[in-house]
Scaffold this motif. Structure first.
Motif, PDB file in Angstrom:
ATOM      1  N   VAL A   4      -4.728 -11.214  10.072  1.00 13.25           N
ATOM      2  CA  VAL A   4      -4.499 -10.063   9.178  1.00 13.25           C
ATOM      3  C   VAL A   4      -4.538  -8.761   9.974  1.00 13.25           C
ATOM      4  O   VAL A   4      -3.670  -7.894   9.799  1.00 13.25           O
ATOM      5  N   ILE A   5      -5.502  -8.611  10.868  1.00 14.29           N
ATOM      6  CA  ILE A   5      -5.580  -7.409  11.695  1.00 14.29           C
ATOM      7  C   ILE A   5      -4.338  -7.278  12.562  1.00 14.29           C
ATOM      8  O   ILE A   5      -3.772  -6.194  12.706  1.00 14.29           O
ATOM      9  N   TRP A   6      -3.895  -8.388  13.158  1.00 15.54           N
ATOM     10  CA  TRP A   6      -2.695  -8.401  14.002  1.00 15.54           C
ATOM     11  C   TRP A   6      -1.475  -7.906  13.209  1.00 15.54           C
ATOM     12  O   TRP A   6      -0.716  -7.064  13.684  1.00 15.54           O
ATOM     13  N   LEU A   7      -1.302  -8.422  11.986  1.00 13.94           N
ATOM     14  CA  LEU A   7      -0.152  -8.030  11.165  1.00 13.94           C
ATOM     15  C   LEU A   7      -0.255  -6.588  10.677  1.00 13.94           C
ATOM     16  O   LEU A   7       0.756  -5.890  10.578  1.00 13.94           O
ATOM     17  N   VAL A   8      -1.449  -6.129  10.383  1.00 15.69           N
ATOM     18  CA  VAL A   8      -1.632  -4.735   9.980  1.00 15.69           C
ATOM     19  C   VAL A   8      -1.264  -3.799  11.132  1.00 15.69           C
ATOM     20  O   VAL A   8      -0.582  -2.781  10.932  1.00 15.69           O
ATOM     21  N   LEU A   9      -1.679  -4.151  12.338  1.00 18.74           N
ATOM     22  CA  LEU A   9      -1.309  -3.338  13.497  1.00 18.74           C
ATOM     23  C   LEU A   9       0.201  -3.357  13.732  1.00 18.74           C
ATOM     24  O   LEU A   9       0.803  -2.340  14.080  1.00 18.74           O
ATOM     25  N   GLY A  10       0.838  -4.496  13.519  1.00 20.45           N
ATOM     26  CA  GLY A  10       2.286  -4.582  13.647  1.00 20.45           C
ATOM     27  C   GLY A  10       3.009  -3.753  12.601  1.00 20.45           C
ATOM     28  O   GLY A  10       3.998  -3.071  12.891  1.00 20.45           O
ATOM     29  N   ALA A  11       2.505  -3.789  11.372  1.00 17.82           N
ATOM     30  CA  ALA A  11       3.105  -2.973  10.315  1.00 17.82           C
ATOM     31  C   ALA A  11       2.911  -1.492  10.607  1.00 17.82           C
ATOM     32  O   ALA A  11       3.798  -0.676  10.342  1.00 17.82           O
ATOM     33  N   THR A  12       1.787  -1.140  11.196  1.00 20.26           N
ATOM     34  CA  THR A  12       1.547   0.251  11.583  1.00 20.26           C
ATOM     35  C   THR A  12       2.543   0.694  12.652  1.00 20.26           C
ATOM     36  O   THR A  12       3.084   1.804  12.593  1.00 20.26           O
ATOM     37  N   ALA A  13       2.810  -0.171  13.616  1.00 20.67           N
ATOM     38  CA  ALA A  13       3.785   0.152  14.656  1.00 20.67           C
ATOM     39  C   ALA A  13       5.180   0.313  14.055  1.00 20.67           C
ATOM     40  O   ALA A  13       5.918   1.230  14.426  1.00 20.67           O
TER      41      ALA A  13
END
Length: 66
Positions: A9-18
């Motif tokens: 979930v953290i990985w995907l949130v960071l990707g969505a932020t990028a």
């Protein structure tokens, strides 16, 4: 098991932020499969985006026959 789910979930949130920082979510007028693919791949790439990974998708859809 929970730690792995939290990390994903953290990985995907960071990707969505990028993807958001690159303006992929604000350009809704020109929606295409290439645009959607680029957003998805950028989100899945996660934190790698800040390490120089800049995924782009190029797809072409054939025109319907007349």
């Amino acid at each position: 098991m929970r730690i792995g789910a939290v990390l994903i979930v953290i990985w995907l949130v960071l990707g969505a932020t990028a993807a958001y920082q690159r303006g992929y979510f604000s350009d809704t007028d020109d929606a295409s499969c290439a645009e959607a693919g680029t957003v998805i791949v950028t989100t899945v790439a996660g934190p790698l985006n800040w390490m120089g990974v800049n995924p782009k998708i190029d797809c072409s859809v054939p025109e319907p026959s007349k």
